[in-house]
Design an enzyme around this catalytic site. Sequence first.
Site, short mmCIF file in Angstrom:
data_model
loop_
_atom_site.label_atom_id
_atom_site.label_comp_id
_atom_site.label_asym_id
_atom_site.label_seq_id
_atom_site.Cartn_x
_atom_site.Cartn_y
_atom_site.Cartn_z
N PHE A 130 5.77 -5.94 0.73
CA PHE A 130 6.22 -7.09 -0.06
C PHE A 130 6.79 -6.57 -1.36
O PHE A 130 6.12 -5.87 -2.12
CB PHE A 130 5.08 -8.07 -0.34
CG PHE A 130 5.56 -9.26 -1.14
CD1 PHE A 130 6.34 -10.24 -0.54
CD2 PHE A 130 5.26 -9.39 -2.49
CE1 PHE A 130 6.81 -11.33 -1.28
CE2 PHE A 130 5.73 -10.47 -3.23
CZ PHE A 130 6.51 -11.44 -2.63
N ASP A 215 6.51 0.86 -5.71
CA ASP A 215 6.32 -0.52 -6.14
C ASP A 215 4.84 -0.68 -6.50
O ASP A 215 4.00 -0.84 -5.62
CB ASP A 215 6.73 -1.49 -5.03
CG ASP A 215 6.55 -2.95 -5.45
OD1 ASP A 215 5.87 -3.21 -6.46
OD2 ASP A 215 7.08 -3.83 -4.75
N LYS A 244 3.11 -7.90 -12.79
CA LYS A 244 1.84 -8.64 -12.68
C LYS A 244 0.91 -8.45 -13.89
O LYS A 244 1.06 -9.16 -14.86
CB LYS A 244 1.16 -8.32 -11.35
CG LYS A 244 1.93 -8.95 -10.18
CD LYS A 244 1.09 -9.23 -8.94
CE LYS A 244 1.75 -10.20 -8.00
NZ LYS A 244 2.66 -9.62 -7.03
#
Length: 394
Positions: A130, A215, A244
């Site tokens: 993702f 990532d 995040k």
Amino acid sequence: MTITPLMPVYPRSGVRPVRGEGAYLIDESGQRYLDFASGIAVNILGHGHPHLTKAIAEQAATLMHVSNLYGSPQGEALAQRLVDNSFADTVFFTNSGAEAVECAIKTARRFHFANGHPERQNLITFKNAFHGRTLGTISATDQPKMRDGFEPLLPGFDYAPFDDLEAARALVDEHTAGFLVEPIQGEGGIRAASVEFLKGLREICDEHGLMLVLDEVQCGVARTGKLYAHEHYGITPDIMATAKGIGGGFPLGACLATEEAAKGMVFGTHGSTYGGNPLAMAAGQAVLDVILAPGFMEQVTATGDRLRAGLEQMMPNHDQLFESVRGKGLMLGIKLKTDSRAFVAHARDNHGLLTVAAGENVVRVLPPLNIEEHHIAEFIEKLSAAAASYEIPA
Ligand SMILES: *Cc1c(COP(=O)(O)O)cnc(C)c1O
């Protein structure tokens, strides 16, 4: 008219939070929830952390936004701090994880362009990855549920099974720019790459002059007990996306790169209106003040060990439901023998416990990083009660 004013792309639950206090969310009706979801690994200092909220309030009153057309003392200071604490030499600030990944993809392609190899355009990515919801980042995953109906997608991605070094190696050809990989897959189900896999990708990159792009949007920023998850693996990337937790709840992301990897990113090649504005920089600094303080990472590791031990002790009491626990630090996944979404909803609606479902029937456990012993005890108690009262759907 039946469409809701909020575009109905999320299957939202009935929980409607209006306030947060540390590791708790309080909804419209006053009901309290133990928040071991943290806005999906975002609220790393919990809700209403005094240092973070003060920094944001003061900066908002002083200077909220200026254009990147002007010099940025705030941006320089945070970039310097990120550089001082990582493999990187340079940083581009974004407002989200997907934008950080976009910048990483562009930096990798542009490196080869600047290096006289414009044909090296393809990034090899991994199954169940993702990377975000932009057209570029949905093109970087093989998951149909994110891609269907959005074609044409961006060319330039090849997909290999996660943690399969030989399959990744077999895809390398003269058009390969590098690899894009999560050291620990988050949405995919808290799957940590093996050391051999990440070390192997690093070696392939070194051998062929390719970019290793990580990532770390979910697994970075102290979540696993290190500032970045790759520090557990004894390797460094060329380029990395982070977001995040980095703003503790304020929208902030960053693309970090070595000087060599960023050689194509010259004047005019990239930009963002909001990216790196003074308000975001204040949030980022406040988060770093807390997580870089002596002892913080050790505390995350110790808390993660205790949480895991508590889970491992409790889970055999409900072995019709729980299979195993995996992950690192405070990025844990509980693998269920049944669908995790239904159980996450049950724990939320009937036991006031917030977790997040992920792929492979995994319940993600992503608490704020500063939780205390009593939060762990309450979590284990609530999860155990939720398991006891759960009727596994036939
Ligand atoms: C959440 C996430 C993203 C996307 O971040 P957004 O802020 O939602 O754009 C990208 N990569 C990973 C690994 C993520 O977990």
